[in-house]
Design a protein around this motif. Structure first.
Motif, short mmCIF file in Angstrom:
data_model
loop_
_atom_site.label_atom_id
_atom_site.label_comp_id
_atom_site.label_asym_id
_atom_site.label_seq_id
_atom_site.Cartn_x
_atom_site.Cartn_y
_atom_site.Cartn_z
N MET A 1 0.84 -1.19 0.00
CA MET A 1 0.00 0.00 0.00
C MET A 1 0.88 1.25 0.00
SD MET A 1 -2.88 -1.57 0.00
CE MET A 1 -4.05 -0.23 0.20
N THR A 2 0.43 2.29 -0.68
CA THR A 2 1.14 3.56 -0.72
C THR A 2 0.14 4.69 -0.47
OG1 THR A 2 0.79 4.19 -3.04
CG2 THR A 2 2.49 2.52 -2.61
N PRO A 3 0.59 5.93 -0.28
CA PRO A 3 -0.36 7.04 -0.12
C PRO A 3 -1.26 7.23 -1.33
CG PRO A 3 1.84 7.70 0.56
CD PRO A 3 1.98 6.37 -0.09
N ALA A 4 -0.81 6.75 -2.50
CA ALA A 4 -1.59 6.90 -3.73
C ALA A 4 -2.42 5.67 -4.07
CB ALA A 4 -0.66 7.23 -4.90
N GLY A 5 -2.35 4.64 -3.24
CA GLY A 5 -3.10 3.42 -3.50
C GLY A 5 -2.17 2.23 -3.63
N PRO A 6 -2.70 1.07 -4.02
CA PRO A 6 -1.88 -0.14 -4.11
C PRO A 6 -0.83 -0.04 -5.21
CG PRO A 6 -4.06 -0.53 -5.02
CD PRO A 6 -4.10 0.82 -4.37
N ASP A 73 6.95 2.42 4.66
CA ASP A 73 5.60 1.89 4.86
C ASP A 73 5.49 1.25 6.25
OD1 ASP A 73 3.11 0.78 4.69
OD2 ASP A 73 3.41 -0.15 2.74
N LEU A 74 5.17 2.04 7.25
CA LEU A 74 5.04 1.52 8.61
C LEU A 74 3.89 0.52 8.73
CD1 LEU A 74 5.70 4.71 10.77
CD2 LEU A 74 6.89 2.52 11.00
N TYR A 75 2.80 0.77 8.02
CA TYR A 75 1.65 -0.14 8.10
C TYR A 75 2.04 -1.55 7.69
CZ TYR A 75 -2.90 -2.20 6.95
OH TYR A 75 -4.00 -3.03 6.86
N HIS A 76 2.69 -1.67 6.55
CA HIS A 76 3.08 -2.98 6.04
C HIS A 76 4.13 -3.65 6.93
CE1 HIS A 76 3.61 -5.43 2.06
NE2 HIS A 76 3.54 -6.20 3.11
N GLU A 77 4.99 -2.88 7.59
CA GLU A 77 5.99 -3.45 8.48
C GLU A 77 5.37 -3.87 9.82
OE1 GLU A 77 8.86 -4.12 7.42
OE2 GLU A 77 9.15 -2.81 5.70
N LEU A 78 4.39 -3.10 10.30
CA LEU A 78 3.82 -3.37 11.62
C LEU A 78 3.00 -4.66 11.66
CD1 LEU A 78 2.76 0.22 12.69
CD2 LEU A 78 4.18 -1.31 14.06
N PHE A 154 0.40 6.98 9.35
CA PHE A 154 1.75 6.42 9.30
C PHE A 154 2.65 7.06 8.24
CE2 PHE A 154 -0.20 2.27 11.05
CZ PHE A 154 -0.12 2.76 12.33
N TRP A 155 2.06 7.60 7.18
CA TRP A 155 2.89 8.22 6.15
C TRP A 155 3.60 9.44 6.72
CZ3 TRP A 155 3.38 4.58 2.97
CH2 TRP A 155 2.30 3.77 2.63
N GLU A 156 2.89 10.19 7.56
CA GLU A 156 3.51 11.34 8.21
C GLU A 156 4.54 10.88 9.25
OE1 GLU A 156 2.25 14.98 11.25
OE2 GLU A 156 0.71 13.93 10.10
N TRP A 157 4.20 9.84 10.01
CA TRP A 157 5.11 9.36 11.04
C TRP A 157 6.40 8.80 10.45
CZ3 TRP A 157 1.60 6.23 14.98
CH2 TRP A 157 0.65 7.12 15.51
N SER A 158 6.30 8.17 9.28
CA SER A 158 7.49 7.55 8.69
C SER A 158 8.50 8.59 8.23
CB SER A 158 7.10 6.65 7.52
OG SER A 158 6.56 7.41 6.45
N ILE A 188 11.89 3.01 8.27
CA ILE A 188 12.43 4.37 8.06
C ILE A 188 13.95 4.39 8.00
CG2 ILE A 188 10.41 5.34 9.21
CD1 ILE A 188 12.16 6.06 11.57
N GLY A 189 14.59 3.21 8.03
CA GLY A 189 16.03 3.15 7.88
C GLY A 189 16.79 3.62 9.10
N ASP A 190 16.20 3.50 10.30
CA ASP A 190 16.86 3.96 11.52
C ASP A 190 17.98 2.98 11.90
OD1 ASP A 190 17.64 4.93 13.95
OD2 ASP A 190 15.74 4.60 14.97
N PRO A 191 19.26 3.38 11.83
CA PRO A 191 20.35 2.45 12.13
C PRO A 191 20.58 2.26 13.62
CG PRO A 191 21.25 4.59 11.59
CD PRO A 191 19.77 4.70 11.40
#
Length: 260
Positions: A1-6, A73-78, A154-158, A188-191
């Protein structure tokens, strides 16, 4: 999923180049995100190959081309990470597959067996008891529903840094330190993200960095403190190239949830 749809993204190597193909309404967003997905902007020398600890230095040198990617994509990871709470990874993978088969739609593009994660509005409508035949008990079903209800945020949070995104995620029911530490890296690539509360990880770090057969979360964080800012990267290096912690006692019997 993306902000613009699948959408679906295919990333492959061809003749030394990276070839990216995107499909569906979210294809343009995925195209823009693809560089971060493969870690194209993770090119700094973090100095870990020159670390004083020989295990860290050796592992960092062996993995010097490893990059931290970010799906965005936090939703897909969560969702699959919540399923991994308190059960084995194999059982979690089976439950994720069944959840996608039940609620997921075919992904855009030519990949006929590829399914999207459940659409948030559809997942949010399911009562907690609906998940039980899939092997997912109420304690994990409710966080899945809660994540789906807040998916639009989640898009804003990411786009936030790891610490701030972690504070936001802690507001969600059933999302604690282990889940947050597990998703901030790939999303989000947080090392620096570390999965505190993991059953095995604290022992792997204690064994490799201190020669101790068993460790605690507090001991793990103490050993990782010299690498603050890159602790998640060190964990990945050590997990890939260090030695496994000693095992004691008989194996535990695994019983699937739906059989209880």
């Amino acid at each position: 999923m993306t902000p613009a749809g699948p959408g679906t993204v295919s990333i492959r190597w061809s003749g030394g180049d990276v070839v990216v193909e995107c499909f569906g309404p979210g294809g343009a967003w995925l195209q823009q995100q693809s560089g971060r997905m493969i870690g194209a902007d993770d090119t700094d020398d973090h100095g870990l190959a020159a670390a004083e600890h020989p295990v860290v230095a050796t592992a960092a040198h062996a993995d010097r081309y490893l990059r931290f990617g970010a799906s965005g994509d936090l939703y897909h990871e969560l969702l699959p990470t919540i399923l991994e709470q308190r059960i084995t990874i194999g059982e979690a993978h089976r439950q994720w597959k069944r959840l996608c088969l039940e609620l997921g739609e075919p992904a855009p593009g030519p990949f006929t067996r590829l399914l999207l994660p459940p659409e948030p509005s559809l997942l949010a409508r399911q009562p907690s008891w609906w998940f039980h035949p899939l092997g997912i008990e109420r304690k994990r079903a409710e966080p899945l529903i809660d994540v789906a209800r807040h998916a639009s945020k989640f898009w804003e949070w990411s786009a936030l840094g790891g610490a701030e995104a972690g504070r936001k995620l802690r507001l969600l029911r059933g999302v604690g330190r282990w889940t947050i530490g597990s998703v901030l890296g790939p999303a989000i690539g947080d090392p620096d993200a570390v999965a505190v509360g993991d059953f095995h990880l604290k022992n792997v770090i204690a064994h490799n960095l201190a020669g101790e057969a068993r460790g605690t979360d507090e001991r793990m964080l103490e050993l990782l403190e010299p690498y603050a800012g890159q602790r998640g990267r060190v964990v990945r290096y050590v997990a890939r190239h260090g030695s496994a912690a000693p095992k004691f006692g008989p194996k535990k019997r695994i019983m699937t949830m739906h059989a209880w």
